[in-house]
Design an enzyme around this catalytic site. Structure first.
Site, PDB file in Angstrom:
ATOM      1  N   HIS A 120      17.321  13.093   8.911  1.00 17.87           N
ATOM      2  CA  HIS A 120      18.116  12.658   7.759  1.00 17.87           C
ATOM      3  C   HIS A 120      17.217  11.984   6.711  1.00 17.87           C
ATOM      4  O   HIS A 120      16.412  11.113   7.060  1.00 17.87           O
ATOM      5  CB  HIS A 120      19.209  11.680   8.213  1.00 17.87           C
ATOM      6  CG  HIS A 120      20.116  11.300   7.094  1.00 17.87           C
ATOM      7  ND1 HIS A 120      21.086  12.156   6.597  1.00 17.87           N
ATOM      8  CD2 HIS A 120      20.178  10.175   6.335  1.00 17.87           C
ATOM      9  CE1 HIS A 120      21.705  11.570   5.587  1.00 17.87           C
ATOM     10  NE2 HIS A 120      21.179  10.367   5.410  1.00 17.87           N
TER      11      HIS A 120
ATOM     12  N   GLY B  13      13.663  25.397   4.887  1.00 18.82           N
ATOM     13  CA  GLY B  13      12.942  25.408   6.148  1.00 18.82           C
ATOM     14  C   GLY B  13      11.549  24.814   6.094  1.00 18.82           C
ATOM     15  O   GLY B  13      10.700  25.158   6.918  1.00 18.82           O
ATOM     16  N   SER B  14      11.307  23.869   5.167  1.00 21.93           N
ATOM     17  CA  SER B  14       9.962  23.262   5.160  1.00 21.93           C
ATOM     18  C   SER B  14       9.749  22.430   6.431  1.00 21.93           C
ATOM     19  O   SER B  14       8.627  22.326   6.925  1.00 21.93           O
ATOM     20  CB  SER B  14       9.739  22.420   3.902  1.00 21.93           C
ATOM     21  OG  SER B  14      10.557  21.281   3.891  1.00 21.93           O
ATOM     22  N   ASN B  15      10.801  21.859   6.969  1.00 19.55           N
ATOM     23  CA  ASN B  15      10.655  21.096   8.218  1.00 19.55           C
ATOM     24  C   ASN B  15      10.510  22.017   9.425  1.00 19.55           C
ATOM     25  O   ASN B  15       9.801  21.698  10.374  1.00 19.55           O
ATOM     26  CB  ASN B  15      11.829  20.137   8.397  1.00 19.55           C
ATOM     27  CG  ASN B  15      11.684  18.940   7.485  1.00 19.55           C
ATOM     28  OD1 ASN B  15      10.877  18.057   7.753  1.00 19.55           O
ATOM     29  ND2 ASN B  15      12.410  18.946   6.377  1.00 19.55           N
TER      30      ASN B  15
ATOM     31  N   MET C 144      23.240  22.289   7.393  1.00 15.31           N
ATOM     32  CA  MET C 144      24.185  21.650   6.477  1.00 15.31           C
ATOM     33  C   MET C 144      25.640  21.718   6.946  1.00 15.31           C
ATOM     34  O   MET C 144      26.550  21.555   6.140  1.00 15.31           O
ATOM     35  CB  MET C 144      24.047  22.276   5.074  1.00 15.31           C
ATOM     36  CG  MET C 144      22.642  22.152   4.493  1.00 15.31           C
ATOM     37  SD  MET C 144      21.948  20.467   4.598  1.00 15.31           S
ATOM     38  CE  MET C 144      22.784  19.711   3.209  1.00 15.31           C
ATOM     39  N   ARG C 145      25.869  21.946   8.220  1.00 18.57           N
ATOM     40  CA  ARG C 145      27.248  21.963   8.737  1.00 18.57           C
ATOM     41  C   ARG C 145      27.389  20.901   9.811  1.00 18.57           C
ATOM     42  O   ARG C 145      26.411  20.517  10.461  1.00 18.57           O
ATOM     43  CB  ARG C 145      27.573  23.336   9.349  1.00 18.57           C
ATOM     44  CG  ARG C 145      27.363  24.492   8.416  1.00 18.57           C
ATOM     45  CD  ARG C 145      28.297  24.500   7.222  1.00 18.57           C
ATOM     46  NE  ARG C 145      29.646  24.818   7.558  1.00 18.57           N
ATOM     47  CZ  ARG C 145      30.348  25.832   7.026  1.00 18.57           C
ATOM     48  NH1 ARG C 145      29.790  26.611   6.115  1.00 18.57           N
ATOM     49  NH2 ARG C 145      31.586  26.047   7.370  1.00 18.57           N
TER      50      ARG C 145
ATOM     51  N   ASN D 240      18.792  15.173  14.874  1.00 19.06           N
ATOM     52  CA  ASN D 240      18.948  15.523  13.463  1.00 19.06           C
ATOM     53  C   ASN D 240      17.942  14.736  12.622  1.00 19.06           C
ATOM     54  O   ASN D 240      17.570  13.618  12.972  1.00 19.06           O
ATOM     55  CB  ASN D 240      20.371  15.184  12.999  1.00 19.06           C
ATOM     56  CG  ASN D 240      20.607  15.542  11.540  1.00 19.06           C
ATOM     57  OD1 ASN D 240      20.262  16.639  11.090  1.00 19.06           O
ATOM     58  ND2 ASN D 240      21.189  14.629  10.778  1.00 19.06           N
TER      59      ASN D 240
HETATM   60  C1  GRF Z   1      15.575  17.590   4.710  1.00 20.89           C
HETATM   61  O1  GRF Z   1      15.340  16.670   3.672  1.00 20.89           O
HETATM   62  C2  GRF Z   1      16.403  16.962   5.794  1.00 20.89           C
HETATM   63  O2  GRF Z   1      16.227  15.579   5.909  1.00 20.89           O
HETATM   64  C3  GRF Z   1      17.818  17.252   5.338  1.00 20.89           C
HETATM   65  O3  GRF Z   1      17.743  18.539   4.792  1.00 20.89           O
HETATM   66  C4  GRF Z   1      16.443  18.746   4.233  1.00 20.89           C
HETATM   67  C5  GRF Z   1      15.937  20.075   4.728  1.00 20.89           C
HETATM   68  O4  GRF Z   1      14.794  20.484   4.058  1.00 20.89           O
HETATM   69  N1  GRF Z   1      18.749  17.140   6.442  1.00 20.89           N
HETATM   70  P1  GRF Z   1      13.997  21.781   4.533  1.00 20.89           P
HETATM   71  O5  GRF Z   1      14.979  22.936   4.569  1.00 20.89           O
HETATM   72  O6  GRF Z   1      13.433  21.501   5.894  1.00 20.89           O
HETATM   73  O7  GRF Z   1      12.937  21.994   3.511  1.00 20.89           O
END
Ligand code: GRF
Length: 244
Positions: free
Chosen positions: A149, A28-30, A130-131, A147
């Site tokens: 990527h 969940g860093s994003n 991841m699904r 999404n």
């Molecule tokens: C990210 O690199 C995103 O591009 C990919 O999954 C990763 C998720 O990272 N789809 P985080 O959980 O947000 O740290």
């Protein structure tokens, strides 16, 4: 709505935000990068417990251009995923919808769609989800699912793209934010940014630089969508118009 600091605010009270639901499976860093864009203030709920309210609910004048969206809900498919802790800390409501709890993906996604509708979200952001979403779910929210990527699509789609890029010997990769369609990482592209591959890069070192770009690009795209600066493609086209 408008409250002074000694009035109470209940999570879910109407505010005129562009509402985002984030779907994430892991770290969940994003998600955190999106949370860091939010302006929140500690208020008390009806029982006097502290809650984090969006700043416009406190009656403050909105900060110019700073507050464009709010995160209405974080949904994960992984019980115990670290992203949950981040949501609790930020005062973002959470839901866990594990695939194992449902007989089919369609059944899971029916509950997912119900949760999204209840949140009244304007946008669904997949940030490390991841699904693969079912075609029925995707069709239920046309032009409203994006999404993130970690590669320059259409090159290196799938869940292993950072390792795939290195194995392929590519010299350049990057980050893509795109609309979700029924395929895997095939939807119309909204934004991309390159990342150079350096001699001796490992999956970890490259992932770190990619994450750095993601943490800036994803919030930027969400802010632009919330501000009406992104036009989803018209039928038959893949071109997404993005205003500065
Ligand atoms: C990210 O690199 C995103 O591009 C990919 O999954 C990763 C998720 O990272 N789809 P985080 O959980 O947000 O740290």
């Amino acid at each position: 709505m408008s409250l002074t600091s000694n009035e109470t605010w209940t999570p879910g009270d109407a505010c005129t935000f562009f509402k985002v639901v984030v779907l994430a499976s892991g770290t969940g860093s994003n998600f955190q990068a999106l949370v860091d864009q939010l302006q929140r203030r500690i208020l008390a709920d009806s029982e006097g417990k502290p809650v984090l309210a969006p700043v416009c609910c406190t009656g403050d004048p909105p900060l110019m251009g700073a507050l464009v969206f709010d995160i209405a809900l974080l949904i994960t498919d992984v019980p115990g995923a670290p992203v949950l802790e981040k949501a609790w800390t930020a005062g973002v409501p959470t839901a866990v919808l594990a695939y194992e709890a449902y007989a089919t993906v369609e059944e899971h996604d029916k509950h997912l769609a119900d949760a999204v509708r209840e949140s009244e979200a304007d946008l669904i952001v997949l940030a490390g989800y991841m699904r693969v979403l079912s075609p029925t779910f995707v069709a239920a929210f046309p032009g409203r699912i994006i999404n993130l990527h970690p590669a320059l699509l259409p090159a290196f789609p799938g869940t292993n793209s950072i390792a795939d890029v290195l194995e392929h010997g590519a010299k350049l990769t990057g980050v893509t934010v795109h609309y979700v369609d029924e395929g895997v990482d095939t939807g119309p592209i909204i934004a991309q940014e390159p990342v150079l591959i350096e001699e001796g890069d490992t999956v970890e070192s490259l992932a770190e630089r990619i994450h750095g770009v993601e943490h800036r690009l994803l919030p930027e795209v969400v802010r632009k969508i919330a501000a009406g600066k992104v036009m989803a493609p018209s039928p038959g086209s893949r071109r997404v118009q993005v205003d500065r």
